[in-house]
Design an enzyme around this catalytic site. Structure first.
Site, PDB file in Angstrom:
ATOM      1  N   GLY A  28       0.817  -1.211   0.000  1.00  0.00           N
ATOM      2  CA  GLY A  28       0.000   0.000   0.000  1.00  0.00           C
ATOM      3  C   GLY A  28       0.848   1.258   0.000  1.00  0.00           C
ATOM      4  O   GLY A  28       2.074   1.206   0.182  1.00  0.00           O
ATOM      5  N   ASN A  29       0.203   2.388  -0.186  1.00  0.00           N
ATOM      6  CA  ASN A  29       0.896   3.681  -0.221  1.00  0.00           C
ATOM      7  C   ASN A  29      -0.112   4.815  -0.089  1.00  0.00           C
ATOM      8  O   ASN A  29      -1.316   4.617  -0.298  1.00  0.00           O
ATOM      9  CB  ASN A  29       1.711   3.837  -1.523  1.00  0.00           C
ATOM     10  CG  ASN A  29       1.154   3.024  -2.663  1.00  0.00           C
ATOM     11  OD1 ASN A  29       0.136   3.364  -3.253  1.00  0.00           O
ATOM     12  ND2 ASN A  29       1.813   1.903  -2.965  1.00  0.00           N
ATOM     13  N   SER A  45       9.242   3.991  -1.549  1.00  0.00           N
ATOM     14  CA  SER A  45       9.134   2.588  -1.943  1.00  0.00           C
ATOM     15  C   SER A  45       9.832   1.670  -0.941  1.00  0.00           C
ATOM     16  O   SER A  45      11.020   1.862  -0.616  1.00  0.00           O
ATOM     17  CB  SER A  45       9.767   2.399  -3.327  1.00  0.00           C
ATOM     18  OG  SER A  45       9.753   1.044  -3.717  1.00  0.00           O
ATOM     19  N   GLY A  46       9.091   0.691  -0.429  1.00  0.00           N
ATOM     20  CA  GLY A  46       9.687  -0.393   0.343  1.00  0.00           C
ATOM     21  C   GLY A  46      10.200  -0.046   1.716  1.00  0.00           C
ATOM     22  O   GLY A  46      10.900  -0.855   2.327  1.00  0.00           O
ATOM     23  N   SER A  74       7.138   5.605  -4.154  1.00  0.00           N
ATOM     24  CA  SER A  74       6.355   4.395  -4.324  1.00  0.00           C
ATOM     25  C   SER A  74       6.260   4.026  -5.801  1.00  0.00           C
ATOM     26  O   SER A  74       6.162   4.891  -6.676  1.00  0.00           O
ATOM     27  CB  SER A  74       4.934   4.611  -3.774  1.00  0.00           C
ATOM     28  OG  SER A  74       4.065   3.607  -4.225  1.00  0.00           O
ATOM     29  N   SER A  75       6.271   2.739  -6.069  1.00  0.00           N
ATOM     30  CA  SER A  75       6.137   2.274  -7.452  1.00  0.00           C
ATOM     31  C   SER A  75       4.787   2.646  -8.050  1.00  0.00           C
ATOM     32  O   SER A  75       4.613   2.614  -9.267  1.00  0.00           O
ATOM     33  CB  SER A  75       6.323   0.754  -7.513  1.00  0.00           C
ATOM     34  OG  SER A  75       5.347   0.095  -6.721  1.00  0.00           O
ATOM     35  N   GLU A  76       3.829   3.011  -7.198  1.00  0.00           N
ATOM     36  CA  GLU A  76       2.492   3.364  -7.669  1.00  0.00           C
ATOM     37  C   GLU A  76       2.293   4.875  -7.807  1.00  0.00           C
ATOM     38  O   GLU A  76       1.164   5.358  -7.787  1.00  0.00           O
ATOM     39  CB  GLU A  76       1.424   2.787  -6.733  1.00  0.00           C
ATOM     40  CG  GLU A  76       1.412   1.281  -6.637  1.00  0.00           C
ATOM     41  CD  GLU A  76       0.967   0.582  -7.923  1.00  0.00           C
ATOM     42  OE1 GLU A  76       0.828   1.250  -8.956  1.00  0.00           O
ATOM     43  OE2 GLU A  76       0.772  -0.642  -7.870  1.00  0.00           O
ATOM     44  N   HIS A  95      -4.012   3.879  -1.023  1.00  0.00           N
ATOM     45  CA  HIS A  95      -4.022   2.582  -1.702  1.00  0.00           C
ATOM     46  C   HIS A  95      -3.647   1.515  -0.686  1.00  0.00           C
ATOM     47  O   HIS A  95      -2.638   1.640   0.019  1.00  0.00           O
ATOM     48  CB  HIS A  95      -3.022   2.584  -2.862  1.00  0.00           C
ATOM     49  CG  HIS A  95      -2.725   1.226  -3.416  1.00  0.00           C
ATOM     50  ND1 HIS A  95      -3.709   0.297  -3.663  1.00  0.00           N
ATOM     51  CD2 HIS A  95      -1.557   0.636  -3.773  1.00  0.00           C
ATOM     52  CE1 HIS A  95      -3.155  -0.810  -4.144  1.00  0.00           C
ATOM     53  NE2 HIS A  95      -1.850  -0.636  -4.222  1.00  0.00           N
ATOM     54  N   TYR A 116     -25.746  -0.087   3.220  1.00  0.00           N
ATOM     55  CA  TYR A 116     -25.866   1.292   2.734  1.00  0.00           C
ATOM     56  C   TYR A 116     -24.648   2.158   3.012  1.00  0.00           C
ATOM     57  O   TYR A 116     -24.478   3.226   2.413  1.00  0.00           O
ATOM     58  CB  TYR A 116     -27.119   1.963   3.297  1.00  0.00           C
ATOM     59  CG  TYR A 116     -27.066   2.272   4.777  1.00  0.00           C
ATOM     60  CD1 TYR A 116     -26.390   3.396   5.262  1.00  0.00           C
ATOM     61  CD2 TYR A 116     -27.701   1.456   5.708  1.00  0.00           C
ATOM     62  CE1 TYR A 116     -26.344   3.684   6.618  1.00  0.00           C
ATOM     63  CE2 TYR A 116     -27.657   1.735   7.059  1.00  0.00           C
ATOM     64  CZ  TYR A 116     -26.988   2.846   7.511  1.00  0.00           C
ATOM     65  OH  TYR A 116     -26.928   3.137   8.849  1.00  0.00           O
ATOM     66  N   HIS A 160      -5.311  -7.281  -7.104  1.00  0.00           N
ATOM     67  CA  HIS A 160      -4.345  -6.314  -6.574  1.00  0.00           C
ATOM     68  C   HIS A 160      -4.784  -5.753  -5.221  1.00  0.00           C
ATOM     69  O   HIS A 160      -4.171  -6.049  -4.203  1.00  0.00           O
ATOM     70  CB  HIS A 160      -4.180  -5.191  -7.607  1.00  0.00           C
ATOM     71  CG  HIS A 160      -3.089  -4.214  -7.288  1.00  0.00           C
ATOM     72  ND1 HIS A 160      -2.488  -3.430  -8.254  1.00  0.00           N
ATOM     73  CD2 HIS A 160      -2.493  -3.861  -6.114  1.00  0.00           C
ATOM     74  CE1 HIS A 160      -1.581  -2.653  -7.691  1.00  0.00           C
ATOM     75  NE2 HIS A 160      -1.565  -2.902  -6.389  1.00  0.00           N
ATOM     76  N   TYR A 213     -25.855  14.244   7.121  1.00  0.00           N
ATOM     77  CA  TYR A 213     -25.399  13.344   8.179  1.00  0.00           C
ATOM     78  C   TYR A 213     -24.348  14.031   9.049  1.00  0.00           C
ATOM     79  O   TYR A 213     -23.454  14.708   8.542  1.00  0.00           O
ATOM     80  CB  TYR A 213     -24.801  12.079   7.563  1.00  0.00           C
ATOM     81  CG  TYR A 213     -24.163  11.138   8.564  1.00  0.00           C
ATOM     82  CD1 TYR A 213     -24.939  10.374   9.422  1.00  0.00           C
ATOM     83  CD2 TYR A 213     -22.776  11.022   8.651  1.00  0.00           C
ATOM     84  CE1 TYR A 213     -24.366   9.509  10.329  1.00  0.00           C
ATOM     85  CE2 TYR A 213     -22.190  10.158   9.562  1.00  0.00           C
ATOM     86  CZ  TYR A 213     -22.986   9.404  10.399  1.00  0.00           C
ATOM     87  OH  TYR A 213     -22.408   8.555  11.311  1.00  0.00           O
TER      88      TYR A 213
END
Length: 228
Positions: A28-29, A45-46, A74-76, A95, A116, A160, A213
């Site tokens: 995740g990231n 990353s990592g 991050s790779s993403e 993510h 809901y 993923h 709400y």
């Protein structure tokens, strides 16, 4: 330090990814976007979340160029940039490889309105992005394609995980939490039978109710979402 406050928040919420159970290890990231500079900050990353410091968080532009950091992003990063390029209101992206959202994504099952509370995502169905290899421009493009077709604040990514966005990091994280809870409810309902999925009309009524709400928007007690 450039964008220090945003980098500190990425560190804080990276640790929340672990403590909330939304992810494990370095999966995740998280990113945030600063519209004034046009830069995003994203987790490195990592690097284990507990060991990440603000200076490790990477400052980048949306074209993939690193502006400030001693670490690799991050790779993403392309996946995150896709949200900021496609959704003008996006200010943060979370993510995660959360267990139940990932389970549905691996089964090719969309996240539906079994409960809901999915209204936190702003839609009756959270769609699934077709599979592409993680960290690739192809995945980022598939995400952009999906965002153009949906108003959802979250997406599943086939085989993923999941990804959520909001106009603040608090809201993006709350959407991620809600989606994971709803995915668990859907999975459990599927385990004992066929889930009773709410109709689009029923969900439209819920989404309308959500507009009033909780507390007023200027209240420090305002909820960020069903679980946030």
């Amino acid at each position: 330090m450039l964008l220090e406050e945003l980098r500190q928040k990425v560190v804080e919420y990276g640790n929340k990814l672990i403590s909330s159970g939304l992810t494990i290890g370095t999966a995740g990231n998280i990113s945030m976007y600063d519209p004034e500079s046009g830069y995003m900050v994203i987790s490195p990353s990592g690097v284990p979340y507990a060991q990440t410091k603000a200076e490790d968080v990477v400052v980048m532009d949306l074209q993939g160029n690193v502006v400030d950091s001693k670490c690799k992003p991050s790779s993403e990063s392309g996946l995150h940039a896709a949200f900021y390029l496609e959704k003008p209101d996006a200010r943060a992206v979370v993510h995660a490889h959360s267990m139940y959202c990932t389970t549905l994504a691996c089964a090719g099952v969309d996240l539906k309105a079994t409960h809901y509370a999915i209204a936190d995502a702003g839609v009756a169905t959270v769609p699934t992005v077709p599979y592409e290899t993680y960290g690739t421009p192809e995945l980022a493009q598939k995400v952009r394609d999906c965002l153009r077709k949906s108003d959802s604040k979250a997406l599943l990514m086939a085989n993923h995980g999941m990804v959520a966005y909001g106009d603040s990091l608090e809201k993006a994280f709350a959407v991620a939490l809600t989606c994971e809870w709803c995915a668990q409810v859907e999975w459990r309902a599927m385990a004992i039978g066929t889930p009773n999925v709410l109709s689009d009309e029923q969900m439209a009524e819920v989404i309308e109710h959500y507009k009033t709400y909780g507390q007023a928007k200027d209240s420090d007690k305002q909820s960020q979402g069903y679980f946030g």
